[in-house]
Each structure stands twice: as C-alpha cells, then as structure tokens.
Design a protein around this motif. Structure first.
Motif, mmCIF file in Angstrom:
data_model
loop_
_atom_site.group_PDB
_atom_site.id
_atom_site.type_symbol
_atom_site.label_atom_id
_atom_site.label_comp_id
_atom_site.label_asym_id
_atom_site.label_seq_id
_atom_site.Cartn_x
_atom_site.Cartn_y
_atom_site.Cartn_z
ATOM 1 N N ALA A 41 53.048 34.123 43.040
ATOM 2 C CA ALA A 41 52.183 33.879 41.984
ATOM 3 C C ALA A 41 51.699 35.024 41.290
ATOM 4 C CB ALA A 41 50.938 33.037 42.936
ATOM 5 N N LEU A 42 51.659 34.926 39.938
ATOM 6 C CA LEU A 42 51.221 36.152 39.211
ATOM 7 C C LEU A 42 50.212 35.751 38.196
ATOM 8 C CD1 LEU A 42 54.671 37.176 37.909
ATOM 9 C CD2 LEU A 42 53.619 37.979 39.957
ATOM 10 N N ASN A 43 49.194 37.098 38.354
ATOM 11 C CA ASN A 43 48.155 36.933 37.232
ATOM 12 C C ASN A 43 48.452 37.546 35.964
ATOM 13 O OD1 ASN A 43 47.705 39.698 37.494
ATOM 14 N ND2 ASN A 43 46.046 39.393 39.362
ATOM 15 N N ARG A 44 47.955 37.909 35.179
ATOM 16 C CA ARG A 44 48.153 38.410 33.985
ATOM 17 C C ARG A 44 48.724 39.587 34.140
ATOM 18 N NH1 ARG A 44 46.495 41.911 30.763
ATOM 19 N NH2 ARG A 44 44.409 41.979 31.360
ATOM 20 N N SER A 45 48.045 40.618 34.800
ATOM 21 C CA SER A 45 48.662 42.024 34.816
ATOM 22 C C SER A 45 49.790 42.241 35.552
ATOM 23 C CB SER A 45 47.286 42.942 35.507
ATOM 24 O OG SER A 45 46.852 42.715 36.472
ATOM 25 N N GLU A 46 49.914 41.312 36.929
ATOM 26 C CA GLU A 46 51.239 41.102 37.476
ATOM 27 C C GLU A 46 52.034 40.743 37.006
ATOM 28 O OE1 GLU A 46 48.898 40.419 41.721
ATOM 29 O OE2 GLU A 46 49.524 38.779 40.623
ATOM 30 N N VAL A 93 53.107 30.969 37.449
ATOM 31 C CA VAL A 93 51.778 31.191 36.647
ATOM 32 C C VAL A 93 51.098 30.055 36.491
ATOM 33 C CG1 VAL A 93 50.990 31.973 34.356
ATOM 34 C CG2 VAL A 93 52.884 33.163 35.590
ATOM 35 N N ASN A 94 49.952 29.779 36.983
ATOM 36 C CA ASN A 94 49.140 28.759 36.907
ATOM 37 C C ASN A 94 48.509 28.844 35.483
ATOM 38 O OD1 ASN A 94 46.756 27.027 36.884
ATOM 39 N ND2 ASN A 94 46.559 27.175 39.217
ATOM 40 N N GLU A 97 44.659 28.879 35.450
ATOM 41 C CA GLU A 97 43.867 30.050 35.781
ATOM 42 C C GLU A 97 44.396 31.241 34.675
ATOM 43 O OE1 GLU A 97 45.030 30.870 39.646
ATOM 44 O OE2 GLU A 97 44.049 29.248 40.430
ATOM 45 N N GLN A 98 45.402 31.290 34.064
ATOM 46 C CA GLN A 98 46.040 32.241 33.109
ATOM 47 C C GLN A 98 46.239 31.649 31.633
ATOM 48 O OE1 GLN A 98 46.222 35.242 34.761
ATOM 49 N NE2 GLN A 98 45.485 34.201 36.413
#
Length: 143
Positions: A41-46, A93-94, A97-98
């Motif tokens: 699972a990745l957020n924007r920076s990841e 990528v959710n 959330e993103q």
C-alpha cells in the motif's frame, strides 16, 4: 548490471545485481525483504519514491474500499504479485485516501490498473481482472 530497488518498508534505495534478483534480496538499511509476494500500500510520497527511484516496472491497483469489484479483484492482485515479483513492484493506491494521485492520473473508474516505468505511465486497464489476465496483461504491456 545492477538495478535500483526501493524498499517497501523503509523507502531506502538498494542496488541489487540482476543475477541476485531471484535470491530474495533484503534491504541494506532495514534488512527486511525487498519482495514479499504481496502488493504494498502506497501513500503519495511512497508512490513518488517508487516511481522515480526504482528500475523495475510499478504495477498499481487504484482502488477504493467501497468498491465491490475492487474487493473481488484483491485476491487475484495478491496472487499476481507472487507471480510477477521480482520483475515488477505491485502496489495498491486507495483513491479515497490518495485523492491527489487519483486526480493526477485521471482515474475515472475503479479498479484501474496502471503500469509505470522510468517515471511515466506505459499502460492502463480499467475493470476487474483475474490473476491469469493480470499477469498476462502486465508482462505483455511491459515487454
């Protein structure tokens, strides 16, 4: 030749010789496996770090928790990770959330799979798919 791989745990960039890719390499910083056979699972920076610093294609499942087809496809995407790693990094990528990432890549329907290489999108497929279709599509699109 060596490949640069971003650790999904600590985001460190690792240099791994091609011939060691299948030897289950560990991160030089945190010593965790660089590949687990599971999507990350990745957020924007990841996401940005994987996109910009890794030399292998990034296969992203853009999804949302309320989406029935997304939930149906999740096990197939996990099984695809076990088959495609270490030649691909599979990520989720959710889009709830993103939202910035979803907007930047104009994600209009979910699930949407996208493959990125060298910082840019090279292929996209909307709609739920089974494991065999995900693996076949990813290998064909990245060839």
């Amino acid at each position: 030749m060596s490949l640069h791989l971003v650790c999904p745990a600590c985001q460190a960039v690792n240099r791994v010789p091609d011939e060691r890719l299948r030897d289950a390499p560990d991160c030089g910083r945190c010593h965790r496996p660089l590949f687990s056979g599971q999507p990350v699972a990745l957020n924007r920076s990841e996401f940005e770090r994987q996109l910009e610093k890794s030399d292998i294609p990034l296969l992203v499942d853009f999804w949302a928790s309320w989406c029935g087809p997304c939930r149906m496809m999740a096990p197939a995407f996990e099984q695809a990770a076990a088959q495609l790693e270490p030649h691909f990094r599979l990520a989720k990528v959710n889009t709830e959330e993103q939202q910035e990432l979803a907007a930047r890549y104009a994600i209009r329907s979910i699930p949407t799979l996208a493959i990125f290489r060298n910082g840019r999108e090279i292929a996209r497929q909307a709609g739920a798919m089974g494991t065999v279709d995900i693996v076949r599509w990813a290998r064909s699109a990245a060839a």
